[in-house]
Write a protein that holds these residues in place. Structure first.
Motif, short mmCIF file in Angstrom:
data_model
loop_
_atom_site.label_atom_id
_atom_site.label_comp_id
_atom_site.label_asym_id
_atom_site.label_seq_id
_atom_site.Cartn_x
_atom_site.Cartn_y
_atom_site.Cartn_z
N GLN A 73 0.84 -1.21 0.00
CA GLN A 73 0.00 0.00 0.00
C GLN A 73 0.87 1.25 0.00
OE1 GLN A 73 -3.38 0.07 -0.33
NE2 GLN A 73 -3.13 2.27 -0.54
N PHE A 74 1.96 1.23 0.75
CA PHE A 74 2.88 2.36 0.77
C PHE A 74 3.46 2.60 -0.62
CE2 PHE A 74 7.23 3.97 1.04
CZ PHE A 74 7.04 5.16 1.74
N MET A 75 3.94 1.53 -1.28
CA MET A 75 4.50 1.67 -2.62
C MET A 75 3.47 2.24 -3.58
SD MET A 75 6.91 -1.56 -3.48
CE MET A 75 7.49 -2.60 -2.18
N LYS A 76 2.26 1.73 -3.52
CA LYS A 76 1.19 2.21 -4.39
C LYS A 76 0.97 3.71 -4.20
CE LYS A 76 -3.61 2.85 -4.46
NZ LYS A 76 -3.87 4.17 -3.95
N THR A 77 0.92 4.15 -2.95
CA THR A 77 0.67 5.56 -2.66
C THR A 77 1.80 6.44 -3.19
OG1 THR A 77 -0.61 4.98 -0.71
CG2 THR A 77 0.27 7.22 -0.80
#
Length: 191
Positions: A73-77
């Motif tokens: 989720q962090f990478m996506k954001t």
């Protein structure tokens, strides 16, 4: 610790600058940072894939791994909100390249590979990106695996899980002490 200090600390760990860092520090507010007219969309499967890549880079041991820090989720954001369109495309294409490399090396997708096969593949990709970075010209694009590794380290060590369970953390530190005794095996400080 503010975002700028956290980012600087992670950059020191990585030995250089982090792609998208400037946009992150300025708040990632530009609305033109999207691939195509429809924007950049990560499916739940994409996020699960990124969680597994992160978990292979920082596996759970006596401390939680990258998956517990919700690294996908962090990478996506960061990729969606902070990367320039050219870097977004490199990252998205890199997810496919990583999966293709797994099929070529192991005869199966990354998610279907064993933990050891995943590890060995990422070690090979890390060697590849290091070789690429030594020969890279300033105008050359970034290497996709370097992006994934940077985001994993950055996201993990600045997450609550990474800062409080993998590092030593004091929410409200006391006075500055320039010389603190260190015992071999002590965790590094997050604050």
């Amino acid at each position: 610790m503010n975002r700028r200090e956290a980012l600087s600390s992670v950059a020191l760990l990585l030995g250089g600058t982090i792609i998208g860092a400037e946009a992150f520090l300025s708040g990632c507010t530009s609305s033109d940072k999207q691939i195509g007219a429809g924007g950049l969309n990560f499916s739940p499967d994409d996020i699960a894939f990124l969680d597994e890549v992160g978990e292979t880079i920082i596996p759970a041991t006596t401390t939680p791994g990258a998956k517990e820090a919700k690294i996908g989720q962090f990478m996506k954001t960061i990729v969606t909100d902070c990367y320039e369109p050219k870097d977004q495309q490199i990252f998205v294409d890199g997810m496919k390249k990583l999966n293709d490399a797994s099929k070529k090396k192991n005869g199966k997708t990354f998610l279907n590979a064993s933990p050891q096969e995943r590890h060995d593949l990422l070690v090979d990709l890390d060697k590849e990106q290091k070789d690429y970075m030594t020969k890279k010209k300033p105008e050359d694009p970034a290497h996709y695996f370097r992006m994934m590794k940077e985001l994993t380290l950055w996201g993990y060590f600045t997450s609550e899980v990474g800062a409080t369970k993998a590092l030593r953390y004091v929410a409200v530190p006391g006075k500055y002490e320039g010389c603190v005794p260190y015992k071999k095996g002590d965790k590094a400080w997050a604050t």
